[in-house]
Scaffold this motif. Structure first.
Motif, PDB file in Angstrom:
ATOM      1  N   ALA A  93       0.650  23.269  27.789  1.00  0.00           N
ATOM      2  CA  ALA A  93       2.068  22.917  27.868  1.00  0.00           C
ATOM      3  C   ALA A  93       2.369  21.668  27.039  1.00  0.00           C
ATOM      4  N   ALA A  94       1.462  20.706  27.051  1.00  0.00           N
ATOM      5  CA  ALA A  94       1.675  19.479  26.277  1.00  0.00           C
ATOM      6  C   ALA A  94       1.598  19.749  24.779  1.00  0.00           C
ATOM      7  N   VAL A  95       0.701  20.589  24.369  1.00  0.00           N
ATOM      8  CA  VAL A  95       0.524  20.893  22.948  1.00  0.00           C
ATOM      9  C   VAL A  95       1.664  21.761  22.419  1.00  0.00           C
ATOM     10  N   THR A  96       2.242  22.568  23.303  1.00  0.00           N
ATOM     11  CA  THR A  96       3.300  23.498  22.893  1.00  0.00           C
ATOM     12  C   THR A  96       4.472  22.785  22.240  1.00  0.00           C
ATOM     13  N   ILE A  97       4.869  21.659  22.779  1.00  0.00           N
ATOM     14  CA  ILE A  97       6.020  20.925  22.247  1.00  0.00           C
ATOM     15  C   ILE A  97       5.778  20.526  20.792  1.00  0.00           C
ATOM     16  N   PHE A  98       4.608  19.978  20.517  1.00  0.00           N
ATOM     17  CA  PHE A  98       4.307  19.522  19.163  1.00  0.00           C
ATOM     18  C   PHE A  98       4.142  20.681  18.192  1.00  0.00           C
ATOM     19  N   ILE A  99       3.581  21.767  18.648  1.00  0.00           N
ATOM     20  CA  ILE A  99       3.411  22.913  17.758  1.00  0.00           C
ATOM     21  C   ILE A  99       4.767  23.534  17.426  1.00  0.00           C
ATOM     22  N   PHE A 100       5.682  23.593  18.410  1.00  0.00           N
ATOM     23  CA  PHE A 100       7.033  24.085  18.110  1.00  0.00           C
ATOM     24  C   PHE A 100       7.729  23.187  17.085  1.00  0.00           C
ATOM     25  N   ILE A 101       7.530  21.885  17.182  1.00  0.00           N
ATOM     26  CA  ILE A 101       8.189  20.962  16.256  1.00  0.00           C
ATOM     27  C   ILE A 101       7.646  21.119  14.840  1.00  0.00           C
ATOM     28  N   TYR A 102       6.318  21.157  14.701  1.00  0.00           N
ATOM     29  CA  TYR A 102       5.717  21.138  13.368  1.00  0.00           C
ATOM     30  C   TYR A 102       5.465  22.517  12.768  1.00  0.00           C
ATOM     31  N   PHE A 103       5.213  23.522  13.602  1.00  0.00           N
ATOM     32  CA  PHE A 103       4.841  24.828  13.068  1.00  0.00           C
ATOM     33  C   PHE A 103       5.793  25.947  13.467  1.00  0.00           C
ATOM     34  N   GLY A 104       6.861  25.629  14.151  1.00  0.00           N
ATOM     35  CA  GLY A 104       7.879  26.633  14.472  1.00  0.00           C
ATOM     36  C   GLY A 104       7.441  27.627  15.523  1.00  0.00           C
ATOM     37  N   MET A 105       7.517  28.892  15.182  1.00  0.00           N
ATOM     38  CA  MET A 105       7.277  29.960  16.146  1.00  0.00           C
ATOM     39  C   MET A 105       5.820  30.058  16.605  1.00  0.00           C
ATOM     40  N   TRP A 106       4.907  29.372  15.947  1.00  0.00           N
ATOM     41  CA  TRP A 106       3.520  29.372  16.407  1.00  0.00           C
ATOM     42  C   TRP A 106       3.384  28.689  17.762  1.00  0.00           C
ATOM     43  N   GLY A 107       4.423  28.044  18.215  1.00  0.00           N
ATOM     44  CA  GLY A 107       4.403  27.402  19.521  1.00  0.00           C
ATOM     45  C   GLY A 107       4.327  28.384  20.678  1.00  0.00           C
TER      46      GLY A 107
END
Length: 80
Positions: free
Chosen positions: A17-31
């Motif tokens: 859950a914590a990593v999801t936020i950053f992945i959505f910000i930097y990599f878009g739909m890969w979140g």
């Protein structure tokens, strides 16, 4: 064993859950990948919780309480 699995799955779900936020910000739909993993780990955590509770009930069943016909069962009557 189920207690250990509960803790491990809980930590993995929180980490995802914590990593999801950053992945959505930097990599878009890969979140959605860590989001899905977090949901899966949370479901596994709840499944191991239910399994642990059912195993504990099998090992230590609750004392009988009677029913609506016989009424309350006393502890002294259980030993007879």
């Amino acid at each position: 064993m189920y207690k250990i699995l509960r803790v491990i799955f809980c930590l993995l779900a929180v980490a995802c859950a914590a990593v999801t936020i950053f992945i959505f910000i930097y990599f878009g739909m890969w979140g959605f990948v860590p989001l899905g993993l977090g949901v899966i780990f949370a479901l596994l955590m709840f499944a191991s919780k239910n399994r642990q509770e059912s195993d504990e009930l099998k090992k230590n069943p609750p004392p009988p309480t009677g029913d609506f016909i016989t009424g309350r069962v006393n502890k002294d009557e259980d030993n007879k």
